[in-house]
Design an enzyme around this catalytic site. Structure first.
Site, PDB file in Angstrom:
ATOM      1  N   GLU A 132     -10.106   3.032  -4.979  1.00  0.00           N
ATOM      2  CA  GLU A 132      -9.780   4.419  -4.609  1.00  0.00           C
ATOM      3  C   GLU A 132      -8.710   5.046  -5.484  1.00  0.00           C
ATOM      4  O   GLU A 132      -7.765   5.654  -5.005  1.00  0.00           O
ATOM      5  CB  GLU A 132      -9.353   4.462  -3.134  1.00  0.00           C
ATOM      6  CG  GLU A 132     -10.469   4.059  -2.199  1.00  0.00           C
ATOM      7  CD  GLU A 132     -10.079   4.199  -0.741  1.00  0.00           C
ATOM      8  OE1 GLU A 132     -10.940   4.621   0.034  1.00  0.00           O
ATOM      9  OE2 GLU A 132      -8.932   3.891  -0.372  1.00  0.00           O
ATOM     10  N   ASP A 145       0.864  -1.178   0.000  1.00  0.00           N
ATOM     11  CA  ASP A 145       0.000   0.000   0.000  1.00  0.00           C
ATOM     12  C   ASP A 145       0.899   1.226   0.000  1.00  0.00           C
ATOM     13  O   ASP A 145       2.131   1.099  -0.065  1.00  0.00           O
ATOM     14  CB  ASP A 145      -0.953  -0.003   1.195  1.00  0.00           C
ATOM     15  CG  ASP A 145      -2.277   0.674   0.873  1.00  0.00           C
ATOM     16  OD1 ASP A 145      -2.271   1.881   0.564  1.00  0.00           O
ATOM     17  OD2 ASP A 145      -3.311   0.004   0.929  1.00  0.00           O
ATOM     18  N   HIS A 173      -2.886   3.551  -4.514  1.00  0.00           N
ATOM     19  CA  HIS A 173      -2.230   3.144  -3.260  1.00  0.00           C
ATOM     20  C   HIS A 173      -0.794   2.690  -3.543  1.00  0.00           C
ATOM     21  O   HIS A 173      -0.323   1.708  -2.976  1.00  0.00           O
ATOM     22  CB  HIS A 173      -3.014   2.033  -2.569  1.00  0.00           C
ATOM     23  CG  HIS A 173      -4.357   2.475  -2.070  1.00  0.00           C
ATOM     24  ND1 HIS A 173      -4.497   3.431  -1.100  1.00  0.00           N
ATOM     25  CD2 HIS A 173      -5.608   2.111  -2.445  1.00  0.00           C
ATOM     26  CE1 HIS A 173      -5.791   3.635  -0.883  1.00  0.00           C
ATOM     27  NE2 HIS A 173      -6.479   2.858  -1.687  1.00  0.00           N
TER      28      HIS A 173
END
Length: 775
Positions: free
Chosen positions: A340, A209, A279
């Protein structure tokens, strides 16, 4: 993947409303001696209890079809390490009927008649037989061991019974994020060991991440040399690492292999997650050439350091990474994230815009779909399949992808309707273990909303919105622990226990076999004792289900209980949270409250190992109902006054000049936000109370809102009022200041204006009904 947007109000429990309805109070865990599941978690499909017992000791012979079977070897090691028993293991003569052989029989004879991963455990006065194959045999062993007493001794009496069991779902998962906070191999193994003993079969390992790259990739050493470390650890307003110290760590490929084997020996499949296209800060710190191009002379777009650019160089890099990953993980599934992804860098990239035109892609969502589908094609070429978070639905779903639905159930429902496999793990249903476990401010810092044990337990992954044919695509469920707020093993354990026990029952047991009262008030007891024996941390259940409540009436009786064996309960009447130096509970507490006076009861559970529950607070108030007013206009709606300015407290609205006013049908400030970035609003009117009784009121945000009924302000600590039937004055103050732009993973959100009410004698909190508002 762990969106930090959803924040709910501090929800104040309302179970004690029932007390107010009868003007008496009694709070107790309804402990029952009925234990149809024999204390086993997750609840078995079928249990038949018989008379008698079997004594298991070191003299018990263990006979197995294959003494070298990994489930048999695991059992031998467990008995030696945890029970100090060195039982002899020999080969079982398959020509004999198991019932004719003494000892513990582990056999696959008859397992072909059982469902996949199923087992049959039979305990008689003469022997114990577990029929099962592969994982089924292992799970039968786990059930047998749950019947052992927690205390270690030389012999153990086990009740005679027949247990037949198999799982509801084939995918039963637990996700651990090691990017935000790094956990050692030994710590990871402890998680795997525990979830295996509760019949979960998948460990989703979030290795990559923005905050850290945790897996060694030999072709790209800077991924761990640079990407595995960072300066400071801060999320939201929480800081738990000094700025001056580097934080991080990673796993070598040999360590990865060690964990994968350790898990496989316990029938746990390890699914790695390599995040893309977003990410990716850790990777882009190491290899910045994989970022998108920028426009000369202009500041770089938001998320430029978070998003891979879909160049050939990027795809070569990711294919190289995934090749090394797939060599380490035999899992059918490779998780590629996909969530995201802020598209601003792609929107401002000349390369991306040219690529979209070349490929005939109408927008950046379709560009993400192109990205995911290209990665999927590569992974499929290696005989594997991808899992992605539900954002991979945007722009068109990759042909063979499995969707992990996290934002809610909608993504999973849409994927199932498209005949794609779905794993339900919504953050809105108690599956996110990084969420608070109650609304109490005493809870350790966590993220956003809160998810109670009961919410986790009551979740059904199979949505009723799906047809029977579509429901078959829901292959399982998963609990997720994101570690932004989990810097220690003690916090990790606190966040997952006991919620992981509830998860295991959701994933394994048929709904008809579930019973939350039996689970929480009977069966959990032994499992808390087991955690204590292993020196594991866990959240201690409170003595009262209702953590913070207010009840109205003259007389109350409280019976306090704890499910944790040997725990003591302490209480105070002086407004302070109890310590072990305060009054110890030993019999029901009776309160007679004089008219117009209050009494406050606080309780805390302290276990034999010294672990403590958070304190509960119950405010008892003997107050006559407020009389109804003389309102007769009978005009529905409510009036508001608006002041355009920046406010820091609703109190300020008592001293400002208002610039606008109107009458509206309901209390709703959302339309005002469209043209007013900063404002305060006051609503005035009458609330029609339909029946005498005590009403509980709550607000979505006590920081941004204030509520007054007949001039009495309702606060977080005093939010119940006895009201007579008829009209009562209502006033609501609310302030709003537009949040700053979103950055990275965090999308700021200001609590909306919401007023909730719970009517007398009910447990359901509802938004204030517009039909009951008058002006």
């Amino acid at each position: 993947m762990n969106l930090k947007t959803l924040t709910l109000p501090k929800c104040l429990a309302i179970a004690a409303l029932l007390f107010a309805a009868f003007q008496t109070g009694k709070a107790s865990a309804q402990t029952t001696t009925d234990n149809p599941h024999m204390g086993i978690i997750p609840a078995p499909a079928s249990v038949t209890k018989n008379t008698g017992s079997y004594t298991f000791s070191q003299l018990t012979l263990i006979k197995a079809d294959n003494p070298k079977d990994k489930a048999v070897l695991w059992l031998k090691d467990y008995l030696q390490s945890n029970r100090h028993l060195n039982n002899k293991i020999s080969k079982f003569n398959s020509k004999l009927k198991p019932a004719k052989s003494a000892g513990l029989i582990l056999t696959a004879k008859g397992a072909d008649k059982l469902p996949k991963e199923g087992y049959k455990l039979t305990i008689t006065n003469h022997n114990i037989t577990i029929v099962g194959k592969d994982a089924g045999l292992f799970y039968g062993i786990q059930t047998l061991l749950q019947l052992f007493p927690v205390e270690t001794s030389g012999s153990y009496k086990l009740p005679c019974a027949v247990i037949e069991d198999s799982p509801r779902f084939g995918y039963r998962g637990m996700m651990l994020d090691v990017s935000r906070h790094f956990f050692s191999i030994a710590e990871v193994k402890k998680v795997i060991e525990l979830i295996a003993s509760y019949k979960l079969n998948t460990f989703h390992w979030h290795l990559v991440d923005g905050q850290g790259w945790r897996i060694e990739i030999k072709k790209y050493p800077k991924l761990t040399q640079v990407g595995a470390f960072r300066q400071q650890t801060m999320f939201g307003s929480n800081r738990d690492w000094p700025d001056s110290l580097s934080y991080g760590g990673f796993y070598t490929q040999d360590q990865i292999k060690e964990v994968v084997k350790f898990a496989a020996d316990r029938y746990i499949n390890v699914i790695p997650e390599i995040e893309m296209p977003a990410h990716s800060e850790a990777a882009l710190r190491a290899y910045p050439e994989l970022k998108c191009d920028t426009v000369a002379g202009q500041p770089p777009p938001r998320d430029i350091n978070n998003l891979y650019c879909p160049t050939e160089q990027t795809f070569t890099f990711l294919e190289d990474v995934l090749t090394e990953v797939m060599a380490l993980f035999p899992s059918k599934y490779i998780h590629i994230g996909g969530d995201e992804a802020g598209k601003e860098p792609w929107k401002q990239s000349a390369f991306c815009q040219a690529l979209m035109k070349e490929k005939g892609l109408k927008d950046e969502k379709e560009l993400q779909s192109y990205f995911i589908q290209r990665i999927e094609k590569f992974i499929n070429s290696k005989g594997r399949s991808i899992i992605g978070w539900d954002e991979i639905l945007e722009g068109g779903l990759a042909p063979n992808a499995t969707v992990m639905s996290w934002q809610g159930e909608e993504g999973g429902i849409n994927a199932a309707r498209q005949h794609h496999n779905v794993i339900m793990t919504p953050q809105t249903t108690g599956n996110y273990f990084d969420h608070y476990q109650s609304g109490s401010p005493q809870e350790p810092v966590s993220f956003g909303r809160y998810a109670t044990l009961q919410e986790t337990y009551n979740y059904d992954p199979v949505s009723k919105q799906l047809t029977p044919d579509e429901q078959k695509y829901v292959i399982g469920t998963q609990g997720n622990l994101w570690t932004e707020y989990v810097p220690t093993v003690a916090k990790l354990q606190y966040q997952i226990f006991p919620r992981v026990f509830a998860l295991s029952e959701v994933a394994w047991s048929q709904p008809k076999n579930k019973d939350y009262t039996n689970f929480s008030e009977v069966r959990l007891a032994k499992h808390f004792a087991k955690l204590d024996a292993m020196n594991y941390n866990y959240r201690v259940p409170t003595a009262l289900t209702t953590i913070d409540t207010m009840v109205v009436g003259p007389h109350f009786v409280y019976t306090l209980t704890s499910v944790v064996p040997g725990a003591k309960i302490y209480y105070t009447l002086n407004g302070r949270d109890p310590l072990d130096t305060d009054l110890q509970y030993d019999s029901p507490l009776t309160f007679a409250i004089p008219q117009n006076e209050k009494r406050e009861l606080r309780t805390r559970v302290i276990t034999p190992s010294g672990r403590r529950s958070i304190a509960t607070r119950t405010l008892m108030y003997n107050k006559a109902p407020l009389p109804a007013g003389s309102y007769t206009a009978n005009k529905q709606g409510i009036k508001y006054k608006l002041a355009k300015n920046t406010f820091t407290s609703p109190d300020q609205l008592s001293y400002v000049a208002f610039t606008d006013s109107a009458t509206v049908a309901k209390i709703d400030a959302e339309p005002l936000k469209k043209d007013n970035p900063n404002f305060g609003v006051v609503y005035d009117g009458y609330l029609n109370i339909l029946a005498d009784g005590t009403y509980n009121f709550t607000l979505a945000s006590y920081a941004a809102s204030q509520l007054f009924i007949d001039g009495v302000q309702l606060t977080e600590s005093e939010y119940a009022l006895p009201l007579a039937k008829g009209f009562h004055q209502i006033r609501i103050k609310y302030i709003y200041n537009a949040p700053p732009p979103a950055t990275g993973r965090y999308r700021p959100r200001v609590a909306p204006l919401k007023v909730y009410v719970t009517a007398p004698g009910t447990f359901e909190k509802k938004e204030l009904n517009a039909a009951d508002l008058y002006n």
